[in-house]
Design a protein around this motif. Structure first.
Motif, short mmCIF file in Angstrom:
data_model
loop_
_atom_site.label_atom_id
_atom_site.label_comp_id
_atom_site.label_asym_id
_atom_site.label_seq_id
_atom_site.Cartn_x
_atom_site.Cartn_y
_atom_site.Cartn_z
N ARG A 95 18.54 78.19 -38.99
CA ARG A 95 17.82 79.47 -38.96
C ARG A 95 18.28 80.29 -40.16
O ARG A 95 19.33 80.94 -40.14
CB ARG A 95 18.11 80.20 -37.64
CG ARG A 95 17.54 79.45 -36.44
CD ARG A 95 17.95 79.99 -35.09
NE ARG A 95 18.01 81.43 -35.01
CZ ARG A 95 18.82 82.08 -34.16
NH1 ARG A 95 19.61 81.41 -33.34
NH2 ARG A 95 18.84 83.39 -34.13
N ALA A 96 17.49 80.27 -41.22
CA ALA A 96 17.87 80.89 -42.49
C ALA A 96 18.19 82.38 -42.34
O ALA A 96 19.01 82.92 -43.09
CB ALA A 96 16.77 80.70 -43.53
N GLU A 97 17.59 83.04 -41.37
CA GLU A 97 17.84 84.48 -41.20
C GLU A 97 19.27 84.78 -40.77
O GLU A 97 19.74 85.91 -40.87
CB GLU A 97 16.84 85.10 -40.20
CG GLU A 97 17.02 84.65 -38.76
CD GLU A 97 16.29 83.36 -38.40
OE1 GLU A 97 16.26 83.03 -37.20
OE2 GLU A 97 15.75 82.70 -39.30
N LEU A 98 20.00 83.74 -40.34
CA LEU A 98 21.40 83.93 -39.95
C LEU A 98 22.37 83.86 -41.13
O LEU A 98 23.53 84.23 -40.99
CB LEU A 98 21.81 82.88 -38.90
CG LEU A 98 21.21 83.03 -37.51
CD1 LEU A 98 21.62 81.86 -36.63
CD2 LEU A 98 21.63 84.35 -36.89
N GLU A 99 21.90 83.39 -42.28
CA GLU A 99 22.82 83.23 -43.42
C GLU A 99 23.47 84.54 -43.85
O GLU A 99 24.69 84.57 -44.07
CB GLU A 99 22.12 82.52 -44.58
CG GLU A 99 21.90 81.05 -44.28
CD GLU A 99 21.26 80.25 -45.40
OE1 GLU A 99 21.11 80.79 -46.52
OE2 GLU A 99 20.93 79.08 -45.16
N PRO A 100 22.75 85.66 -43.97
CA PRO A 100 23.43 86.92 -44.32
C PRO A 100 24.46 87.34 -43.26
O PRO A 100 25.51 87.87 -43.59
CB PRO A 100 22.30 87.94 -44.43
CG PRO A 100 21.05 87.16 -44.56
CD PRO A 100 21.29 85.84 -43.91
N ILE A 101 24.16 87.07 -42.01
CA ILE A 101 25.09 87.40 -40.93
C ILE A 101 26.33 86.52 -41.04
O ILE A 101 27.47 86.98 -40.89
CB ILE A 101 24.40 87.24 -39.56
CG1 ILE A 101 23.23 88.22 -39.46
CG2 ILE A 101 25.38 87.45 -38.41
CD1 ILE A 101 22.29 87.96 -38.29
N PHE A 102 26.11 85.23 -41.32
CA PHE A 102 27.22 84.30 -41.51
C PHE A 102 28.15 84.80 -42.63
O PHE A 102 29.37 84.86 -42.45
CB PHE A 102 26.67 82.91 -41.87
CG PHE A 102 27.72 81.87 -42.12
CD1 PHE A 102 28.15 81.02 -41.11
CD2 PHE A 102 28.28 81.71 -43.39
CE1 PHE A 102 29.11 80.04 -41.34
CE2 PHE A 102 29.24 80.75 -43.64
CZ PHE A 102 29.66 79.92 -42.61
N LEU A 103 27.56 85.19 -43.76
CA LEU A 103 28.36 85.65 -44.90
C LEU A 103 29.13 86.93 -44.55
O LEU A 103 30.31 87.05 -44.89
CB LEU A 103 27.47 85.87 -46.12
CG LEU A 103 26.89 84.61 -46.74
CD1 LEU A 103 25.82 84.94 -47.77
CD2 LEU A 103 28.01 83.77 -47.37
N LYS A 104 28.48 87.85 -43.87
CA LYS A 104 29.13 89.11 -43.52
C LYS A 104 30.28 88.87 -42.53
O LYS A 104 31.39 89.38 -42.73
CB LYS A 104 28.12 90.09 -42.91
CG LYS A 104 28.70 91.43 -42.57
CD LYS A 104 27.64 92.37 -42.02
CE LYS A 104 28.29 93.70 -41.69
NZ LYS A 104 27.31 94.63 -41.11
N GLU A 105 30.03 88.09 -41.51
CA GLU A 105 31.07 87.81 -40.53
C GLU A 105 32.21 86.99 -41.14
O GLU A 105 33.37 87.17 -40.78
CB GLU A 105 30.49 87.10 -39.30
CG GLU A 105 29.63 88.02 -38.46
CD GLU A 105 29.19 87.39 -37.14
OE1 GLU A 105 29.79 86.38 -36.71
OE2 GLU A 105 28.24 87.93 -36.53
#
Length: 157
Positions: A101-111
């Motif tokens: 789910r590509a939309e999770l990539e920014p969340i992954f990076l932030k976390e």
């Protein structure tokens, strides 16, 4: 600093590259090219470090073990983390992957940053994510990355 009698400058062997020719340096008043001594010094320090680690073979083995830890996680959560590199071509240094789910990539990076894990963004032209586990990366850092990836996959699966 090199001190050479002028008569000796003309006795250089013919195939000597100009960058290594003291005669060339003498005729250009040392302006032809100044060797990058800093790079040589860094190489010296790196070779010392490699020797302190036991040499190339133990470093290669540790590098393979660190990469295997990351790939085990990617393979275990293959429905969440996508990486399409065949086993025979997998890098032991840079592991590129995407999230299903590509939309999770920014969340992954932030976390990841909040967890103290930096520089996981993929190549600017290709996107995605990239874990780089260079020689200097301690195994504890790789363990922290894998633990984060496992927890993230479980949280957002």
């Amino acid at each position: 600093v090199v001190i050479v009698h002028r008569a000796l400058l003309e006795q250089a062997v013919a195939p000597t590259p100009s960058i290594m020719s003291y005669a060339k340096y003498a005729t250009t008043r040392s302006l032809y090219n100044t060797p990058n001594i800093f790079s040589w010094y860094v190489l010296y320090l790196m070779l010392q470090w490699i020797q302190q680690q036991g040499g190339i073979a133990p470093l290669a083995m540790r590098q393979s073990q660190k990469a295997a830890m990351v790939y085990r996680c990617l393979d275990q959560y293959s429905d969440f983390y996508i990486h399409n590199v065949p086993f025979a071509y997998r890098s032991r240094v840079n592991m590129s992957f995407r999230l299903a789910r590509a939309e999770l990539e920014p969340i992954f990076l932030k976390e990841a940053q909040l967890a103290g894990l930096w520089h996981l963004r993929g190549h600017v032209a290709l996107g995605g994510l990239r874990a780089s586990v260079y020689l200097g990366m301690p195994e504890e850092g790789v363990q922290a990355l894998v633990a984060f990836m496992e927890a993230f996959a479980q949280r957002y699966a």
